[in-house]
Design a protein around this motif. Structure first.
Motif, PDB file in Angstrom:
ATOM      1  N   GLU A  22       0.824  -1.216   0.000  1.00  0.00           N
ATOM      2  CA  GLU A  22       0.000   0.000   0.000  1.00  0.00           C
ATOM      3  C   GLU A  22       0.858   1.267   0.000  1.00  0.00           C
ATOM      4  N   TYR A  23       1.906   1.295   0.822  1.00  0.00           N
ATOM      5  CA  TYR A  23       2.731   2.495   0.962  1.00  0.00           C
ATOM      6  C   TYR A  23       3.869   2.583  -0.044  1.00  0.00           C
ATOM      7  N   TYR A  29      10.054   5.665   7.835  1.00  0.00           N
ATOM      8  CA  TYR A  29      10.004   6.605   6.725  1.00  0.00           C
ATOM      9  C   TYR A  29      11.282   6.503   5.912  1.00  0.00           C
ATOM     10  N   ARG A  82      -1.823   2.969  10.029  1.00  0.00           N
ATOM     11  CA  ARG A  82      -2.202   3.948   9.002  1.00  0.00           C
ATOM     12  C   ARG A  82      -2.441   5.326   9.614  1.00  0.00           C
ATOM     13  N   SER A 134      -0.128   8.477   8.717  1.00  0.00           N
ATOM     14  CA  SER A 134      -0.786   9.651   8.138  1.00  0.00           C
ATOM     15  C   SER A 134      -0.501  10.906   8.961  1.00  0.00           C
TER      16      SER A 134
END
Length: 110
Positions: free
Chosen positions: A36-37, A56, A75, A79
């Motif tokens: 997803e990321y 990150y 998530r 976010s």
């Protein structure tokens, strides 16, 4: 003597009992979130802590990571943290909406 603090997840389906996801489910969640990321974060399932961790991948002066026990929790954390990074990189004092909401900001900071 050091004691480890344990965070517990209460599942709606477990009748209120504390429940940790098993390693197979956690690994599956990590793979789905990684897909997803993509290139933004690296996601893994930490077996010892029974939680997901997202690191990150972008350039920052310090390492940035977020932990969560469920995909939804991770998530939300990712976010929020990415939002903080975007805000920190954005020159807020020159944005017209910010100047309208906080008119003194541009005069004080440049």
């Amino acid at each position: 003597m050091r004691h480890r603090r344990r965070n517990r997840v209460t599942s709606q389906h477990s009748g209120g009992k504390d429940e940790y996801p098993d390693d197979e489910k956690g690994t599956r969640w990590a793979a789905e979130l990684q897909n997803e990321y993509g290139k933004i974060v690296f996601v893994l399932w930490e077996v010892a802590g029974k939680h997901l961790t997202a690191f990150y991948k972008g350039p920052t002066p310090e390492g940035i990571w977020v932990k969560g026990r469920t995909p939804q929790e991770l998530r939300q954390g990712v976010s929020a943290r990415l939002g903080e990074l975007r805000l920190a990189a954005f020159p807020m004092q020159n944005h017209p909406v910010i100047n309208e909401i906080l008119p003194g900001l541009s005069r004080r900071h440049g």
